[in-house]
Every structure is written in C-alpha cells, then in structure tokens.
Design a protein around this motif. Structure first.
Motif, PDB file in Angstrom:
ATOM      1  N   ASP A 283       0.718  -1.325  -0.021  1.00 28.65           N
ATOM      2  CA  ASP A 283       0.130  -0.115   0.032  1.00 28.65           C
ATOM      3  C   ASP A 283       0.823   1.276  -0.107  1.00 28.65           C
ATOM      4  O   ASP A 283       1.894   1.387   0.534  1.00 28.65           O
ATOM      5  CB  ASP A 283      -0.848   0.042   1.192  1.00 28.65           C
TER       6      ASP A 283
ATOM      7  N   HIS B 188      -3.382   5.125  -1.836  1.00 28.51           N
ATOM      8  CA  HIS B 188      -4.239   5.769  -0.924  1.00 28.51           C
ATOM      9  C   HIS B 188      -3.961   7.157  -0.749  1.00 28.51           C
ATOM     10  O   HIS B 188      -2.865   7.551  -0.547  1.00 28.51           O
ATOM     11  CB  HIS B 188      -4.115   5.082   0.490  1.00 28.51           C
TER      12      HIS B 188
ATOM     13  N   ASN C 113      -7.791   4.470   5.615  1.00 27.29           N
ATOM     14  CA  ASN C 113      -9.216   3.652   5.689  1.00 27.29           C
ATOM     15  C   ASN C 113      -8.929   2.701   6.993  1.00 27.29           C
ATOM     16  O   ASN C 113      -8.457   1.802   6.653  1.00 27.29           O
ATOM     17  CB  ASN C 113      -9.439   2.781   4.314  1.00 27.29           C
TER      18      ASN C 113
ATOM     19  N   HIS D 293     -11.033   0.906   8.327  1.00 32.27           N
ATOM     20  CA  HIS D 293     -11.731  -0.356   8.020  1.00 32.27           C
ATOM     21  C   HIS D 293     -11.004  -1.108   7.234  1.00 32.27           C
ATOM     22  O   HIS D 293     -11.142  -2.456   7.444  1.00 32.27           O
ATOM     23  CB  HIS D 293     -13.264  -0.174   7.499  1.00 32.27           C
ATOM     24  N   TYR D 294     -10.298  -0.686   6.237  1.00 35.99           N
ATOM     25  CA  TYR D 294      -9.394  -1.469   5.378  1.00 35.99           C
ATOM     26  C   TYR D 294      -8.417  -2.244   6.013  1.00 35.99           C
ATOM     27  O   TYR D 294      -8.143  -3.407   5.904  1.00 35.99           O
ATOM     28  CB  TYR D 294      -8.828  -0.778   4.111  1.00 35.99           C
TER      29      TYR D 294
ATOM     30  N   SER E 217      -8.141  -6.461   7.107  1.00 33.45           N
ATOM     31  CA  SER E 217      -6.861  -7.292   6.442  1.00 33.45           C
ATOM     32  C   SER E 217      -6.568  -8.437   7.548  1.00 33.45           C
ATOM     33  O   SER E 217      -6.331  -8.251   8.697  1.00 33.45           O
ATOM     34  CB  SER E 217      -5.608  -6.154   6.318  1.00 33.45           C
TER      35      SER E 217
END
Length: 317
Positions: free
Chosen positions: A171, A199, A203, A205-206, A210
C-alpha cells in the motif's frame, strides 16, 4: 539548504594517488553546498566531532586540493593533531580508512561540483525561451538523480527490496502530487504481479479487515517529512503491525521513529516552485530502482507473463 554558488568560480588541479593510480580532476574551489547526507556534508556539519576532528574537517574543506598529496602523518601535522585522530575521523565518516576516505571524498566532490556548474544560474527566468527550457530541464533531472544516488544507502535499499519480495500487498500513501506518484508506483507493481494500491488517506476499516498484516508493507511519501497526516498514518500503521517504509526529502525525527526504514531523496528549494521537479524526479527514481530490482528477481516469470499479454491481447478475446 538552498543551492549556493560562489562567483567567480576558480579551479585547481587535484591529484589523487590511490592504489598506484593518479586521478587528475578539476574542481571549483568554492562548490555549492547541497545539504546531502554524504561525506562532504558531514564534514561541514561536524556533528559529534571532537575539537581535533573539527580542525581536520576545516582543513579538508578549506584546502581540498591538498588532500590527495597528504599522508595521514602529513594531515595530522598540518592540523596539529595525530594520525590516530585522522583515522578515527575516517571511521566516523563510515569509510574503511584514510585511502578509502580520500577516494570517496574525491568522487563526491566531483559530483557536487558538476551539479553546481550545471545549476549555477537560475533555472527558469522571465527571459527563458522554449529552447532554454528544453536544455535546462534535462540538467535539472540529472542533478536530482545524481544527488539522490549519492544520498541512497545501499543497505537500506537492499533491506527494503528483501522485505517487498515477501510482501503479499504493498500500500502506497501520499497527498496531492505525492498521491499521483503513489498511483504510478502502484500501477508498476501491479504489472509484475504484486498486489498494490495507492491511498490518499487512511481507511481504518480496510486495515481492520486485513487478515495478515505482518505480510503487508506500506510506503509513505512526504517531500518534506513534516506532513502531519503522513506521520499520523505511519504511526497508526506501525501500531497495527504493518511494515512501514518512508520516502522523504528529510530525515525528520517524528516521521523516522514511526518507520521501519526511511529512504531519503533529494529535495531542494532551488528557485520559485521548481523544487517540486527535483522531488518528483527523485522519488520516481527511487521507485524505479525498487521496481527494477523486483522485476529482475522474478525475471523469467515476468517475461512469460509479458509474452502472454502480447500473444493474447484483450481486443482479440
């Protein structure tokens, strides 16, 4: 630190007798100070130097043309120090010894002098013509890449490459123009089969969804290293067990303490807003190094995938 140019520029011949080879090089006596974390910069800053080591550093910077002719005993005598102090300073500068120091000093000095000559004038002025810009920009690109190459620590890059080889997902975070760099790098990683996403924010929630965070790697881009949002993201990711790599123009303590590795790139305020060109080229250069090394690591696999794409294009399916 901005580029400074001494005028007029004078030249002296420097002769280095190292390993039975004579290197004759012409340098400006007063070169621009690029602020790079290299031997010349360390000699200028003198951080952690003893009073005797500072005297040696001052002598080398004031009379660089004499260095190649001097032995450790000669340099010690000229600075009223001792040969052991000279050797100790060389080790403090991360060199193997006095001869290794002289060789690395000469290499860096040549590069810094070359860059100062390239950019000794304002890159873009109101009188700049189309042809001027055509000639100036490649020189700025060359300077950015050269400075970044001097700043890169090979051990850091190797550790980063080794970590990325085993990563399941990469990421990349950035804001503004840094986000466009993140998107470019992410696309390149996807082309060689590495799952990647760009990104422009966090995030949570992301991250929470994971499953295997230990195999995730995050790369954070900050031109100055002072972007508070990037620092907060680095802190959050590190706290959640994600391996964090920073790419920044400065090794700021706040960002550094939240990164597992930090790659420093060239970021200088040259004139106007042209420093963004330097930063962009430097960061693209670092990403291209990483991409190329990962490509080479799975060369056969990537060649096979490329051939499949060429033989079975999307339009014919």
């Amino acid at each position: 630190m901005p580029f400074l140019v001494a005028k007029p520029i004078k030249y002296e011949k420097m002769k280095y007798v190292l390993q039975n080879k004579v290197l004759s090089i012409f340098y400006p006596l007063n070169i621009l100070r690029s602020g790079l974390v290299i031997i010349i910069d360390k000699l200028e800053k003198m951080e952690g130097f003893t009073s005797q080591e500072k005297e040696i550093a001052k002598f080398i910077l004031e009379k660089p043309s004499l260095l190649g002719e001097l032995s450790t005993e000669d340099l010690a005598r000229a600075t009223y120090t001792s040969p052991s102090t000279v050797v100790r300073l060389c080790k403090k500068l991360k060199t193997k010894g006095y001869n290794d120091f002289k060789l690395k000093f000469s290499t860096e000095y040549l590069e810094v002098a070359r860059v100062s000559e390239i950019l000794k004038d304002e890159p873009i002025t109101k009188e700049s013509t189309y042809n001027d810009v055509l000639n100036i920009l490649p020189k700025m690109y060359d300077a950015a890449i050269t400075n970044t190459k001097l700043m890169l620590d090979s051990n850091t890059i190797k550790r980063v490459i080794n970590r990325l080889k085993i990563a399941e997902k990469i990421d990349i975070y950035g804001y503004g123009i840094s986000y466009s760099l993140a998107s470019q790098a992410s696309f390149k990683f996807l082309t060689i089969g590495i799952e990647s996403m760009a990104h422009n924010g966090l995030n949570e929630h992301y991250i929470a969804a994971s499953n295997n965070r230990s195999n995730m790697v995050a790369i954070l881009i900050s031109f100055t290293g002072k972007n508070s949002s990037i620092t907060k993201i680095a802190k959050y990711l590190k706290r959640n067990g994600i391996y964090v790599i920073g790419i920044s123009g400065f090794r700021t303590s706040e960002l550094l303490k939240h990164c597992d590795e930090l790659i420093q790139v060239d970021h200088k305020k040259i004139v106007l807003s042209m420093e963004v060109v330097t930063s962009v080229i430097s960061i693209q250069y670092v990403f291209d190094i990483i991409f190329s090394m990962l490509l080479a690591d799975n060369y056969e696999k990537n060649i096979k995938a490329s051939l499949e794409v060429l033989n079975k294009p999307f339009e014919k399916q």
